[in-house]
Design a protein around this motif. Sequence first.
Motif, PDB file in Angstrom:
ATOM      1  N   GLY A  41       0.749  -1.215  -0.078  1.00 46.48           N
ATOM      2  CA  GLY A  41       0.262  -0.089  -0.298  1.00 46.48           C
ATOM      3  C   GLY A  41       0.896   0.865  -0.131  1.00 46.48           C
ATOM      4  O   GLY A  41       0.093   2.473   0.211  1.00 46.48           O
ATOM      5  N   SER A  42       2.535   1.380  -0.285  1.00 47.48           N
ATOM      6  CA  SER A  42       2.725   2.036   0.131  1.00 47.48           C
ATOM      7  C   SER A  42       2.817   2.950  -1.098  1.00 47.48           C
ATOM      8  O   SER A  42       3.530   4.336  -1.074  1.00 47.48           O
ATOM      9  CB  SER A  42       4.899   1.625   0.529  1.00 47.48           C
ATOM     10  N   GLN A  43       2.597   2.506  -2.018  1.00 50.57           N
ATOM     11  CA  GLN A  43       2.084   3.399  -3.774  1.00 50.57           C
ATOM     12  C   GLN A  43       1.150   2.950  -4.237  1.00 50.57           C
ATOM     13  O   GLN A  43       0.191   1.865  -3.953  1.00 50.57           O
ATOM     14  CB  GLN A  43       3.419   2.770  -4.393  1.00 50.57           C
ATOM     15  N   VAL A  44       0.579   3.806  -5.360  1.00 50.86           N
ATOM     16  CA  VAL A  44      -0.809   3.770  -5.478  1.00 50.86           C
ATOM     17  C   VAL A  44      -0.850   4.685  -7.064  1.00 50.86           C
ATOM     18  O   VAL A  44       0.288   5.512  -7.286  1.00 50.86           O
ATOM     19  CB  VAL A  44      -1.712   4.908  -4.165  1.00 50.86           C
ATOM     20  N   TRP A  45      -1.340   3.861  -8.083  1.00 49.89           N
ATOM     21  CA  TRP A  45      -1.455   4.912  -9.052  1.00 49.89           C
ATOM     22  C   TRP A  45      -2.432   4.177  -9.993  1.00 49.89           C
ATOM     23  O   TRP A  45      -3.349   3.437  -9.634  1.00 49.89           O
ATOM     24  CB  TRP A  45      -0.006   4.661 -10.336  1.00 49.89           C
ATOM     25  N   PHE A  46      -3.064   5.659 -11.108  1.00 55.56           N
ATOM     26  CA  PHE A  46      -4.223   4.524 -11.942  1.00 55.56           C
ATOM     27  C   PHE A  46      -2.926   4.079 -12.931  1.00 55.56           C
ATOM     28  O   PHE A  46      -2.489   4.982 -13.382  1.00 55.56           O
ATOM     29  CB  PHE A  46      -4.344   6.269 -12.646  1.00 55.56           C
ATOM     30  N   ASN A  47      -3.240   3.595 -14.393  1.00 49.53           N
ATOM     31  CA  ASN A  47      -2.950   2.903 -15.481  1.00 49.53           C
ATOM     32  C   ASN A  47      -3.733   2.304 -16.194  1.00 49.53           C
ATOM     33  O   ASN A  47      -4.515   2.322 -16.068  1.00 49.53           O
ATOM     34  CB  ASN A  47      -2.223   1.686 -14.761  1.00 49.53           C
ATOM     35  N   ILE A  62     -11.658   1.166 -13.250  1.00 48.71           N
ATOM     36  CA  ILE A  62     -11.872  -0.108 -12.708  1.00 48.71           C
ATOM     37  C   ILE A  62     -11.229  -0.860 -10.832  1.00 48.71           C
ATOM     38  O   ILE A  62      -9.491  -0.120 -11.935  1.00 48.71           O
ATOM     39  CB  ILE A  62     -11.903  -1.380 -13.231  1.00 48.71           C
ATOM     40  N   ASN A  63     -10.984  -0.452 -10.330  1.00 52.20           N
ATOM     41  CA  ASN A  63     -10.471  -0.490  -8.719  1.00 52.20           C
ATOM     42  C   ASN A  63      -9.645  -2.101  -8.213  1.00 52.20           C
ATOM     43  O   ASN A  63     -10.270  -3.073  -8.354  1.00 52.20           O
ATOM     44  CB  ASN A  63     -11.105  -0.031  -7.305  1.00 52.20           C
ATOM     45  N   LEU A  64      -8.834  -2.037  -9.297  1.00 48.74           N
ATOM     46  CA  LEU A  64      -7.614  -3.157  -9.209  1.00 48.74           C
ATOM     47  C   LEU A  64      -6.671  -3.808  -8.262  1.00 48.74           C
ATOM     48  O   LEU A  64      -6.028  -4.840  -7.584  1.00 48.74           O
ATOM     49  CB  LEU A  64      -7.519  -3.691 -10.702  1.00 48.74           C
ATOM     50  N   ASP A  65      -6.518  -2.753  -6.916  1.00 50.58           N
ATOM     51  CA  ASP A  65      -5.851  -2.073  -6.065  1.00 50.58           C
ATOM     52  C   ASP A  65      -6.863  -3.077  -4.132  1.00 50.58           C
ATOM     53  O   ASP A  65      -8.187  -2.747  -3.941  1.00 50.58           O
ATOM     54  CB  ASP A  65      -5.855  -1.169  -5.648  1.00 50.58           C
ATOM     55  N   PRO A  66      -6.075  -4.465  -4.361  1.00 54.30           N
ATOM     56  CA  PRO A  66      -7.162  -5.241  -3.300  1.00 54.30           C
ATOM     57  C   PRO A  66      -6.512  -4.799  -2.342  1.00 54.30           C
ATOM     58  O   PRO A  66      -7.985  -5.084  -0.899  1.00 54.30           O
ATOM     59  CB  PRO A  66      -6.312  -7.014  -2.877  1.00 54.30           C
ATOM     60  N   GLY A  67      -6.227  -3.834  -1.501  1.00 52.81           N
ATOM     61  CA  GLY A  67      -6.124  -3.374  -0.495  1.00 52.81           C
ATOM     62  C   GLY A  67      -6.667  -1.527   0.005  1.00 52.81           C
ATOM     63  O   GLY A  67      -6.169  -1.384   1.187  1.00 52.81           O
ATOM     64  N   ASN A  68      -6.963  -1.460  -1.180  1.00 53.21           N
ATOM     65  CA  ASN A  68      -7.646   0.371  -0.884  1.00 53.21           C
ATOM     66  C   ASN A  68      -8.491   0.336  -1.722  1.00 53.21           C
ATOM     67  O   ASN A  68      -8.849  -0.167  -2.835  1.00 53.21           O
ATOM     68  CB  ASN A  68      -6.179   1.552  -1.593  1.00 53.21           C
ATOM     69  N   SER A  69      -9.685   1.459  -0.913  1.00 48.76           N
ATOM     70  CA  SER A  69     -10.606   1.974  -2.100  1.00 48.76           C
ATOM     71  C   SER A  69      -9.926   3.702  -2.411  1.00 48.76           C
ATOM     72  O   SER A  69      -9.106   3.528  -2.128  1.00 48.76           O
ATOM     73  CB  SER A  69     -11.156   2.290  -1.473  1.00 48.76           C
TER      74      SER A  69
END
Length: 176
Positions: A41-47, A62-69
């Motif tokens: 969870g230390s880095q987040v981004w749009f791709n 679409i949120n493909l990050d299992p650890g964040n909203s």
Amino acid sequence: MTISRRQVLRIGGGLLAGLAWLRLPLAAEAVEIRMQGNADGSQVWFNPIGLRIEPGQTIRWINLDPGNSHTATAYHPKNFERPLRIPEGAEPWNSDYLLPNESFSVTLKDEGVYDFFCVPHEHAGMVGRIIVGQPDRSPAADPSGQAAGGEPIPEIALRAFPSVAEIMRHGIVRPA
């Protein structure tokens, strides 16, 4: 009638080109932007972080990050008093919080530059830019600094936006 090898190749090439043309995205087809993050969870981004589309195309986050909203939120005074960084007259959007595997869509009709951000992660530089059609070539068409009005944009977010020129040149810009 005898067909030469060259004619066969020409016909085959024409058929392949026709099939490739049919696979090009249609204006009604949604283009996907993924919301992602690393495992801790230390880095987040749009791709992608930068994208060029045609007027009337739909964007689907679409949120493909299992650890964040995450959110997909247009820079607009109606959204948390943020500065206007979408075309004047364009309708602003705010997805609200998307849990893992949830999605949100919007259709962009007005030509210009649309900047957006993730509400909880703007301070981590989670921003993106969409260009619709052929933007105005004036300096205002490539917002690089603070826009007038609203809450200031964090410096890390301002540095994260790809330039309009880079998006126009490549059509799509992935995060570094």
